[in-house]
Design an enzyme around this catalytic site. Structure first.
Site, PDB file in Angstrom:
ATOM      1  N   LYS A  99       0.839  -1.200   0.000  1.00  0.00           N
ATOM      2  CA  LYS A  99       0.000   0.000   0.000  1.00  0.00           C
ATOM      3  C   LYS A  99       0.881   1.259   0.000  1.00  0.00           C
ATOM      4  O   LYS A  99       0.702   2.150  -0.805  1.00  0.00           O
ATOM      5  CB  LYS A  99      -0.920  -0.022   1.223  1.00  0.00           C
ATOM      6  CG  LYS A  99      -1.791   1.198   1.345  1.00  0.00           C
ATOM      7  CD  LYS A  99      -2.717   1.100   2.547  1.00  0.00           C
ATOM      8  CE  LYS A  99      -3.355   2.444   2.827  1.00  0.00           C
ATOM      9  NZ  LYS A  99      -4.270   2.426   3.958  1.00  0.00           N
TER      10      LYS A  99
ATOM     11  N   GLU B 273      10.653  -4.686   4.362  1.00  0.00           N
ATOM     12  CA  GLU B 273      10.725  -6.103   3.979  1.00  0.00           C
ATOM     13  C   GLU B 273      10.349  -6.288   2.518  1.00  0.00           C
ATOM     14  O   GLU B 273      11.024  -6.972   1.756  1.00  0.00           O
ATOM     15  CB  GLU B 273       9.759  -6.943   4.835  1.00  0.00           C
ATOM     16  CG  GLU B 273      10.096  -7.038   6.301  1.00  0.00           C
ATOM     17  CD  GLU B 273       9.371  -5.999   7.142  1.00  0.00           C
ATOM     18  OE1 GLU B 273       9.232  -4.844   6.683  1.00  0.00           O
ATOM     19  OE2 GLU B 273       8.958  -6.349   8.261  1.00  0.00           O
TER      20      GLU B 273
ATOM     21  N   HIS C 256      -5.569 -33.308  18.074  1.00  0.00           N
ATOM     22  CA  HIS C 256      -4.458 -34.165  18.496  1.00  0.00           C
ATOM     23  C   HIS C 256      -3.319 -33.326  19.042  1.00  0.00           C
ATOM     24  O   HIS C 256      -2.184 -33.795  19.142  1.00  0.00           O
ATOM     25  CB  HIS C 256      -3.986 -35.016  17.313  1.00  0.00           C
ATOM     26  CG  HIS C 256      -5.084 -35.877  16.775  1.00  0.00           C
ATOM     27  ND1 HIS C 256      -5.285 -37.171  17.182  1.00  0.00           N
ATOM     28  CD2 HIS C 256      -6.092 -35.587  15.914  1.00  0.00           C
ATOM     29  CE1 HIS C 256      -6.356 -37.654  16.568  1.00  0.00           C
ATOM     30  NE2 HIS C 256      -6.870 -36.719  15.798  1.00  0.00           N
TER      31      HIS C 256
ATOM     32  N   GLU D 154      -4.766  -6.887  15.242  1.00  0.00           N
ATOM     33  CA  GLU D 154      -4.235  -5.585  14.851  1.00  0.00           C
ATOM     34  C   GLU D 154      -5.334  -4.526  14.987  1.00  0.00           C
ATOM     35  O   GLU D 154      -5.069  -3.383  15.339  1.00  0.00           O
ATOM     36  CB  GLU D 154      -3.720  -5.642  13.412  1.00  0.00           C
ATOM     37  CG  GLU D 154      -2.620  -4.650  13.135  1.00  0.00           C
ATOM     38  CD  GLU D 154      -1.872  -4.948  11.852  1.00  0.00           C
ATOM     39  OE1 GLU D 154      -0.785  -5.554  11.932  1.00  0.00           O
ATOM     40  OE2 GLU D 154      -2.367  -4.599  10.770  1.00  0.00           O
TER      41      GLU D 154
ATOM     42  N   LYS E 136       8.189  -0.751  12.499  1.00  0.00           N
ATOM     43  CA  LYS E 136       8.810  -0.399  11.223  1.00  0.00           C
ATOM     44  C   LYS E 136       9.893   0.657  11.442  1.00  0.00           C
ATOM     45  O   LYS E 136      10.998   0.582  10.920  1.00  0.00           O
ATOM     46  CB  LYS E 136       7.759   0.143  10.245  1.00  0.00           C
ATOM     47  CG  LYS E 136       6.777  -0.909   9.718  1.00  0.00           C
ATOM     48  CD  LYS E 136       5.858  -0.316   8.649  1.00  0.00           C
ATOM     49  CE  LYS E 136       4.856  -1.337   8.123  1.00  0.00           C
ATOM     50  NZ  LYS E 136       4.024  -0.864   7.019  1.00  0.00           N
TER      51      LYS E 136
ATOM     52  N   GLY F 102      -4.777  -1.734   5.322  1.00  0.00           N
ATOM     53  CA  GLY F 102      -3.992  -2.884   4.847  1.00  0.00           C
ATOM     54  C   GLY F 102      -4.687  -4.213   5.076  1.00  0.00           C
ATOM     55  O   GLY F 102      -4.827  -5.036   4.169  1.00  0.00           O
ATOM     56  N   ARG F 103      -5.169  -4.439   6.307  1.00  0.00           N
ATOM     57  CA  ARG F 103      -5.771  -5.747   6.620  1.00  0.00           C
ATOM     58  C   ARG F 103      -7.183  -5.884   6.065  1.00  0.00           C
ATOM     59  O   ARG F 103      -7.829  -6.906   6.259  1.00  0.00           O
ATOM     60  CB  ARG F 103      -5.726  -5.996   8.128  1.00  0.00           C
ATOM     61  CG  ARG F 103      -6.337  -4.893   8.970  1.00  0.00           C
ATOM     62  CD  ARG F 103      -5.979  -5.057  10.438  1.00  0.00           C
ATOM     63  NE  ARG F 103      -6.374  -3.915  11.247  1.00  0.00           N
ATOM     64  CZ  ARG F 103      -5.673  -2.798  11.366  1.00  0.00           C
ATOM     65  NH1 ARG F 103      -4.549  -2.639  10.698  1.00  0.00           N
ATOM     66  NH2 ARG F 103      -6.098  -1.815  12.140  1.00  0.00           N
TER      67      ARG F 103
HETATM   68  C1  G6Q Z   1      -2.362  -3.738   8.077  1.00  0.00           C
HETATM   69  C2  G6Q Z   1      -1.101  -3.253   8.602  1.00  0.00           C
HETATM   70  C3  G6Q Z   1       0.125  -3.959   8.078  1.00  0.00           C
HETATM   71  C4  G6Q Z   1       0.438  -3.638   6.626  1.00  0.00           C
HETATM   72  C5  G6Q Z   1       1.846  -4.122   6.327  1.00  0.00           C
HETATM   73  C6  G6Q Z   1       2.259  -3.893   4.887  1.00  0.00           C
HETATM   74  O1  G6Q Z   1      -3.441  -3.266   8.329  1.00  0.00           O
HETATM   75  O2  G6Q Z   1      -0.998  -1.884   8.448  1.00  0.00           O
HETATM   76  O3  G6Q Z   1       0.024  -5.348   8.231  1.00  0.00           O
HETATM   77  O4  G6Q Z   1      -0.476  -4.245   5.769  1.00  0.00           O
HETATM   78  O5  G6Q Z   1       2.747  -3.487   7.181  1.00  0.00           O
HETATM   79  O6  G6Q Z   1       2.165  -2.537   4.543  1.00  0.00           O
HETATM   80  P1  G6Q Z   1       2.276  -2.096   3.047  1.00  0.00           P
HETATM   81  O7  G6Q Z   1       1.173  -2.697   2.270  1.00  0.00           O
HETATM   82  O8  G6Q Z   1       2.228  -0.599   3.054  1.00  0.00           O
HETATM   83  O9  G6Q Z   1       3.613  -2.612   2.546  1.00  0.00           O
END
Ligand code: G6Q
Length: 550
Positions: free
Chosen positions: A206, A212, A384, A353, A512, A267-268
């Site tokens: 996003k 990463e 199990h 989150e 981050k 994001g989520r």
């Molecule tokens: C989701 C969070 C987090 C995010 C990641 C990736 O709600 O904010 O999990 O999705 O840190 O972020 P980017 O999509 O910006 O790389």
């Protein structure tokens, strides 16, 4: 703002808990033959049995009053209407617009967002159709066979979970891979499985600033250029899903190969946007639209059903009931479906989150416990492993059993056994096994009285452990869409009751930020002294053992 604990309904519930806490689930079923009929709901193709919970008519009435006192309906409507429900980031949260199949206008700052949503969907259809059909060719003229999604958190968990969940509908030629971890092993092991000339990399971020993802994307591009490919071939093998055009272009991906979304998509909650591209490639755009339709059906139900018949509201109220009045701070997700094996991990992010917060919306310290720990694995495997603790441990762990009534892979008696196990677990959790029942069982098996006495405490179970059972007919794209939307709205309703903002994630941002600054320090190749002694010690040990000190 009145805090939740100050609401009349909250106080009533606290007193009600004292009245009902010693009534067992067995008692509740014995005193009411119609309990199953009474405590069930149907919505958007999902059946919910919530009769195996510590609820009576009075409990439900009190919980519903809490929902009313907390303005749940108004708050839900504000979200659907594009109001600023994420005040700390100054944004609406409009994942529902992404799946608004009725296409009615959704206004943000005086502008209808639907034409933009539809345009991106149309572009995604053209692109994914051409990759699926084989018209989209790699730099040596061959069709794409492998897709590597590079993303993390919300840009990974959703697409990965959904691609796995809908594997029976997957495209035959396309193998889907997901690289999220900055641990080089994740990328290296994935690249071993693919060829540069037939692989499409999706860089999903996003913000397009996530360390990463950008590190992984750079490594993937270096690997690609180490083959016979040249810079001009990158556009045939790299696409970006992002809201940040400038950063995408700076990375070297042509913005014609970028599929956008908007800052009002968390994001989520972004699986419904272009972040869903891996799923679109896997199951095709028609089925992706069925997936959106399932979620939209659940949105319509959530907006229109009265509180007492509203599935996400009821599920949220049960979580509040256990979390805040029964001190049950853990919630188990048990899908009896192998294809849903990443669903608990996905829900873990969605719920933890969103509702892992310690301040109310107005910034004052929290007055009640918020989001529980969510975890799980598919059944029957869990039986199990950790189910022992759910049956006989000292914690109450409310459980959601999730299952499809029809298998997409019928094989002998397998599905019957799967269903039998699922129903047996919820029954066992609720009923337990009394000392008398154990005695009869052991006597039948020829055990002596002394033996029965010795083992009685160990082999009898108190039971009385609550659960929900959620059933769909088949795990289709539509059913999965409805299921995810159900949990999204459940999380929102919980947040409304706790009066917290479910759409920010300052803890994630802190992680981050800190990783970035420690990495910058490490690059100076000098002994680090700026942290506490533990952090300094760990960093310096790593620098020394890797010969990174100048
Ligand atoms: C989701 C969070 C987090 C995010 C990641 C990736 O709600 O904010 O999990 O999705 O840190 O972020 P980017 O999509 O910006 O790389």
């Amino acid at each position: 703002m009145t805090h939740p604990v100050d609401l009349d309904a909250w106080k009533t519930l606290a007193a009600h808990y004292d009245d009902v806490k010693s009534t067992s689930l067995r008692d509740l079923f014995e005193s009411d033959d119609a309990r199953f009929e009474k405590f069930q709901l149907n919505a958007a193709g999902i059946f919910l049995d919530y009769s195996k919970n510590h609820v009576t008519d009075d409990t439900l009435a009190n919980l519903l009053r809490l929902a009313e006192n907390s303005d749940v309906k108004t708050r839900l409507q504000s979200m659907f209407d594009g109001e600023l429900v994420n005040p700390t980031e100054g944004r609406p949260a409009l994942h529902t617009a992404l799946r608004n199949r009725s296409n009615t206008p959704v206004m943000v700052a005086g502008e209808d967002v639907m034409p933009g949503v539809n345009d991106v969907l149309a572009r995604l259809r053209v692109f994914t159709d051409s990759v699926r059909s084989g018209d989209w060719k790699g730099y040596t003229g061959k069709p794409i066979t492998d897709v590597v999604n590079i993303g993390i958190g919300g840009s990974d968990l959703g697409p990965l979970m959904a691609v796995e969940a809908l594997a029976p509908f997957a495209h035959e030629r396309l193998n889907m891979h997901f690289v999220s971890n900055v641990d080089g092993s994740h990328m290296v092991s994935t690249l071993k499985k693919v060829d540069p000339d037939t692989t499409l990399f999706i860089v999903a971020s996003k913000t397009f600033t996530t360390q990463e993802t950008l590190t992984n994307a750079h490594s993937a591009r270096d690997w690609f250029l180490d083959s016979s490919a040249t810079e001009s071939d990158v556009s045939k093998h790299f696409v970006a899903l992002s809201t940040n055009k400038e950063a995408v272009s700076e990375f070297g991906i042509n913005v014609d190969n970028m599929f956008g979304f908007w800052d009002w998509v968390g994001g989520r909650y972004s699986l419904w946007s272009s972040i869903g591209m891996p799923l679109m490639l896997s199951i095709g755009m028609d089925r992706f639209e069925q997936f959106l339709q399932g979620a939209h059906d659940m949105d319509v139900h959530t907006r229109t059903a009265p509180l007492s018949e509203n599935m996400p509201v009821i599920l949220a109220l049960l979580t509040v009931w256990y979390n805040n009045f029964w001190s049950a701070h853990s919630h188990l997700i048990a899908p009896y479906d192998q294809y849903l094996h990443r669903f608990p991990a996905y829900l873990q992010q969605l719920t933890m989150e969103s509702n892992g917060k310690s301040v109310h919306v107005d910034g004052t310290p929290i007055s009640c416990s918020t989001g529980p720990v969510v975890w799980g694995e598919p059944g029957t495997n869990g039986q199990h492993a950790y189910f022992q603790l759910v049956h006989q441990g000292t914690h109450i762990i409310p459980t959601d059993f999730i299952m499809a009534l029809e298998s997409l892979n019928p094989l002998g008696i397998h599905h019957e056994l799967l269903m039998a196990n699922c129903f047996a677990q919820s029954e066992a959790l609720m009923m337990g096994k009394t000392k008398e029942e154990l005695k009869v069982e052991m006597q039948k098996a020829g055990a002596s009285d002394a033996e029965i006495e010795r083992l009685s405490g160990h082999r009898s179970f108190a039971g009385n452990r609550p659960s929900n059972t959620l059933l769909v007919q088949q795990l289709t794209p539509q059913a999965l869409g409805a299921l995810i939307a159900l949990y999204e709205h459940k999380v929102f309703v919980e947040a409304a009751i706790w009066d917290i903002n479910p759409f920010d994630q300052w803890g994630v941002e802190l992680g981050k930020q800190l990783a970035k600054s420690i990495h910058q320090e490490m690059e100076l190749a000098a002994t680090v002294k700026s942290h506490d002694s533990s952090t300094n010690g760990l960093i310096n040990k790593a620098l020394k053992l890797n010969n990174l000190l100048a």
